[in-house]
Design a protein around this motif. Sequence first.
Motif, PDB file in Angstrom:
ATOM      1  N   ALA A  72      17.930  -0.144  -9.954  1.00 35.75           N
ATOM      2  CA  ALA A  72      16.983   0.657 -10.731  1.00 35.75           C
ATOM      3  C   ALA A  72      16.247  -0.212 -11.746  1.00 35.75           C
ATOM      4  CB  ALA A  72      17.702   1.806 -11.440  1.00 35.75           C
ATOM      5  N   TYR A  73      16.965  -1.146 -12.369  1.00 33.01           N
ATOM      6  CA  TYR A  73      16.335  -2.039 -13.339  1.00 33.01           C
ATOM      7  C   TYR A  73      15.328  -2.974 -12.664  1.00 33.01           C
ATOM      8  CZ  TYR A  73      20.050  -0.377 -16.378  1.00 33.01           C
ATOM      9  OH  TYR A  73      20.892   0.417 -17.103  1.00 33.01           O
ATOM     10  N   GLY A  74      15.680  -3.476 -11.499  1.00 32.21           N
ATOM     11  CA  GLY A  74      14.754  -4.326 -10.751  1.00 32.21           C
ATOM     12  C   GLY A  74      13.492  -3.572 -10.377  1.00 32.21           C
ATOM     13  N   ALA A  75      13.665  -2.328  -9.930  1.00 31.84           N
ATOM     14  CA  ALA A  75      12.498  -1.518  -9.568  1.00 31.84           C
ATOM     15  C   ALA A  75      11.627  -1.253 -10.788  1.00 31.84           C
ATOM     16  CB  ALA A  75      12.952  -0.208  -8.932  1.00 31.84           C
ATOM     17  N   LEU A  76      12.232  -0.993 -11.934  1.00 30.73           N
ATOM     18  CA  LEU A  76      11.445  -0.755 -13.155  1.00 30.73           C
ATOM     19  C   LEU A  76      10.740  -2.025 -13.624  1.00 30.73           C
ATOM     20  CD1 LEU A  76      13.815   1.630 -15.129  1.00 30.73           C
ATOM     21  CD2 LEU A  76      11.648   2.217 -14.007  1.00 30.73           C
ATOM     22  N   LEU A  77      11.398  -3.159 -13.504  1.00 32.69           N
ATOM     23  CA  LEU A  77      10.775  -4.430 -13.861  1.00 32.69           C
ATOM     24  C   LEU A  77       9.551  -4.689 -12.988  1.00 32.69           C
ATOM     25  CD1 LEU A  77      10.917  -7.074 -15.521  1.00 32.69           C
ATOM     26  CD2 LEU A  77      12.392  -7.985 -13.707  1.00 32.69           C
ATOM     27  N   LEU A  78       9.706  -4.484 -11.688  1.00 32.32           N
ATOM     28  CA  LEU A  78       8.583  -4.690 -10.770  1.00 32.32           C
ATOM     29  C   LEU A  78       7.502  -3.635 -10.970  1.00 32.32           C
ATOM     30  CD1 LEU A  78      10.629  -5.717  -7.625  1.00 32.32           C
ATOM     31  CD2 LEU A  78       9.216  -7.212  -9.068  1.00 32.32           C
ATOM     32  N   ALA A  79       7.894  -2.427 -11.357  1.00 31.33           N
ATOM     33  CA  ALA A  79       6.907  -1.384 -11.654  1.00 31.33           C
ATOM     34  C   ALA A  79       6.030  -1.806 -12.826  1.00 31.33           C
ATOM     35  CB  ALA A  79       7.608  -0.058 -11.949  1.00 31.33           C
ATOM     36  N   ALA A  80       6.630  -2.437 -13.830  1.00 26.22           N
ATOM     37  CA  ALA A  80       5.846  -2.926 -14.972  1.00 26.22           C
ATOM     38  C   ALA A  80       4.837  -3.979 -14.518  1.00 26.22           C
ATOM     39  CB  ALA A  80       6.776  -3.490 -16.042  1.00 26.22           C
ATOM     40  N   VAL A  81       5.234  -4.825 -13.579  1.00 20.06           N
ATOM     41  CA  VAL A  81       4.315  -5.832 -13.037  1.00 20.06           C
ATOM     42  C   VAL A  81       3.144  -5.138 -12.327  1.00 20.06           C
ATOM     43  CG1 VAL A  81       4.080  -7.706 -11.356  1.00 20.06           C
ATOM     44  CG2 VAL A  81       6.084  -7.615 -12.845  1.00 20.06           C
ATOM     45  N   MET A  82       3.438  -4.069 -11.598  1.00 21.05           N
ATOM     46  CA  MET A  82       2.381  -3.360 -10.876  1.00 21.05           C
ATOM     47  C   MET A  82       1.429  -2.632 -11.826  1.00 21.05           C
ATOM     48  SD  MET A  82       2.534  -4.016  -7.664  1.00 21.05           S
ATOM     49  CE  MET A  82       2.678  -5.638  -8.372  1.00 21.05           C
ATOM     50  N   PRO A  95     -13.660  -2.508  -8.544  1.00 18.56           N
ATOM     51  CA  PRO A  95     -13.631  -1.096  -8.152  1.00 18.56           C
ATOM     52  C   PRO A  95     -12.195  -0.568  -8.215  1.00 18.56           C
ATOM     53  CG  PRO A  95     -14.787  -2.428  -6.516  1.00 18.56           C
ATOM     54  CD  PRO A  95     -14.179  -3.371  -7.504  1.00 18.56           C
ATOM     55  N   VAL A  96     -12.044   0.704  -8.514  1.00 17.57           N
ATOM     56  CA  VAL A  96     -10.713   1.307  -8.624  1.00 17.57           C
ATOM     57  C   VAL A  96      -9.920   1.105  -7.335  1.00 17.57           C
ATOM     58  CG1 VAL A  96      -9.476   3.474  -8.978  1.00 17.57           C
ATOM     59  CG2 VAL A  96     -11.488   2.949 -10.355  1.00 17.57           C
ATOM     60  N   ALA A  97     -10.607   1.038  -6.207  1.00 14.86           N
ATOM     61  CA  ALA A  97      -9.927   0.840  -4.928  1.00 14.86           C
ATOM     62  C   ALA A  97      -9.120  -0.458  -4.907  1.00 14.86           C
ATOM     63  CB  ALA A  97     -10.934   0.845  -3.789  1.00 14.86           C
ATOM     64  N   MET A  98      -9.512  -1.446  -5.716  1.00 17.72           N
ATOM     65  CA  MET A  98      -8.760  -2.702  -5.768  1.00 17.72           C
ATOM     66  C   MET A  98      -7.393  -2.508  -6.426  1.00 17.72           C
ATOM     67  SD  MET A  98     -10.512  -5.166  -4.370  1.00 17.72           S
ATOM     68  CE  MET A  98      -9.842  -6.652  -5.062  1.00 17.72           C
ATOM     69  N   ALA A  99      -7.263  -1.479  -7.251  1.00 23.90           N
ATOM     70  CA  ALA A  99      -5.999  -1.205  -7.931  1.00 23.90           C
ATOM     71  C   ALA A  99      -5.096  -0.289  -7.109  1.00 23.90           C
ATOM     72  CB  ALA A  99      -6.263  -0.583  -9.297  1.00 23.90           C
ATOM     73  N   LEU A 100      -5.617   0.329  -6.071  1.00 19.38           N
ATOM     74  CA  LEU A 100      -4.833   1.302  -5.302  1.00 19.38           C
ATOM     75  C   LEU A 100      -3.576   0.714  -4.657  1.00 19.38           C
ATOM     76  CD1 LEU A 100      -7.559   3.620  -3.732  1.00 19.38           C
ATOM     77  CD2 LEU A 100      -6.092   4.021  -5.734  1.00 19.38           C
ATOM     78  N   PRO A 101      -3.618  -0.478  -4.062  1.00 20.04           N
ATOM     79  CA  PRO A 101      -2.365  -1.015  -3.511  1.00 20.04           C
ATOM     80  C   PRO A 101      -1.288  -1.176  -4.583  1.00 20.04           C
ATOM     81  CG  PRO A 101      -4.227  -2.218  -2.616  1.00 20.04           C
ATOM     82  CD  PRO A 101      -4.768  -1.323  -3.701  1.00 20.04           C
ATOM     83  N   ALA A 102      -1.669  -1.677  -5.756  1.00 24.15           N
ATOM     84  CA  ALA A 102      -0.693  -1.832  -6.834  1.00 24.15           C
ATOM     85  C   ALA A 102      -0.143  -0.477  -7.254  1.00 24.15           C
ATOM     86  CB  ALA A 102      -1.326  -2.545  -8.028  1.00 24.15           C
ATOM     87  N   LEU A 103      -0.999   0.541  -7.283  1.00 26.40           N
ATOM     88  CA  LEU A 103      -0.547   1.874  -7.675  1.00 26.40           C
ATOM     89  C   LEU A 103       0.362   2.492  -6.617  1.00 26.40           C
ATOM     90  CD1 LEU A 103      -3.833   3.215  -9.302  1.00 26.40           C
ATOM     91  CD2 LEU A 103      -1.743   2.428 -10.462  1.00 26.40           C
ATOM     92  N   ALA A 104       0.073   2.225  -5.349  1.00 28.48           N
ATOM     93  CA  ALA A 104       0.936   2.729  -4.278  1.00 28.48           C
ATOM     94  C   ALA A 104       2.320   2.077  -4.349  1.00 28.48           C
ATOM     95  CB  ALA A 104       0.291   2.468  -2.917  1.00 28.48           C
ATOM     96  N   ILE A 105       2.338   0.767  -4.570  1.00 30.41           N
ATOM     97  CA  ILE A 105       3.615   0.065  -4.708  1.00 30.41           C
ATOM     98  C   ILE A 105       4.340   0.549  -5.953  1.00 30.41           C
ATOM     99  CG2 ILE A 105       4.670  -2.212  -5.065  1.00 30.41           C
ATOM    100  CD1 ILE A 105       2.235  -3.314  -3.385  1.00 30.41           C
ATOM    101  N   LEU A 106       3.598   0.803  -7.015  1.00 30.10           N
ATOM    102  CA  LEU A 106       4.182   1.361  -8.239  1.00 30.10           C
ATOM    103  C   LEU A 106       4.902   2.672  -7.932  1.00 30.10           C
ATOM    104  CD1 LEU A 106       4.530   1.599 -11.352  1.00 30.10           C
ATOM    105  CD2 LEU A 106       2.244   2.630 -11.399  1.00 30.10           C
ATOM    106  N   GLY A 107       4.271   3.535  -7.159  1.00 30.56           N
ATOM    107  CA  GLY A 107       4.894   4.804  -6.790  1.00 30.56           C
ATOM    108  C   GLY A 107       6.199   4.609  -6.030  1.00 30.56           C
TER     109      GLY A 107
END
Length: 130
Positions: A72-82, A95-107
């Motif tokens: 869980a801590y690793g996932a939260l650490l990587l979420a902060a990176v995203m 464009p916002v579309a450039m941020a979508l992969p990071a947001l999908a991985i964040l999810g």
Amino acid sequence: MTSTSTGRRIGSLVLRGLLTALFVAAGGMKLAAVPFEVAGFTRFGYPLWFMYTVGVVQLLGAALLWGRATAAYGALLLAAVMVGAAFSHVSAGDPVAMALPALAILGLLLGLAYARRGDAIPASFRVSQA
């Protein structure tokens, strides 16, 4: 073990495997100073030492995904990176579309952190359902 718990366990293994591969590759490219990583960090206005730091954090987060008490801590650490990656793209005027992969991985990372949250709490701190 029920088929539902087996399915969840397999799903968790697959998700952690994919996320690990992604972040080991991304972190390795940063540490190797692959030209497009250097160009990206330069374009965002970040110093190169920050690129190396992010690479180390990505590798650390990927490793933490495999510990029962640390997933869980690793996932939260990587979420902060995203979050930082998405913010960097938007701040740079992409464009916002450039941020979508990071947001999908964040999810995916937040879902994994939520699913593994009970593993991160020591048994001595858990409230019993007596």
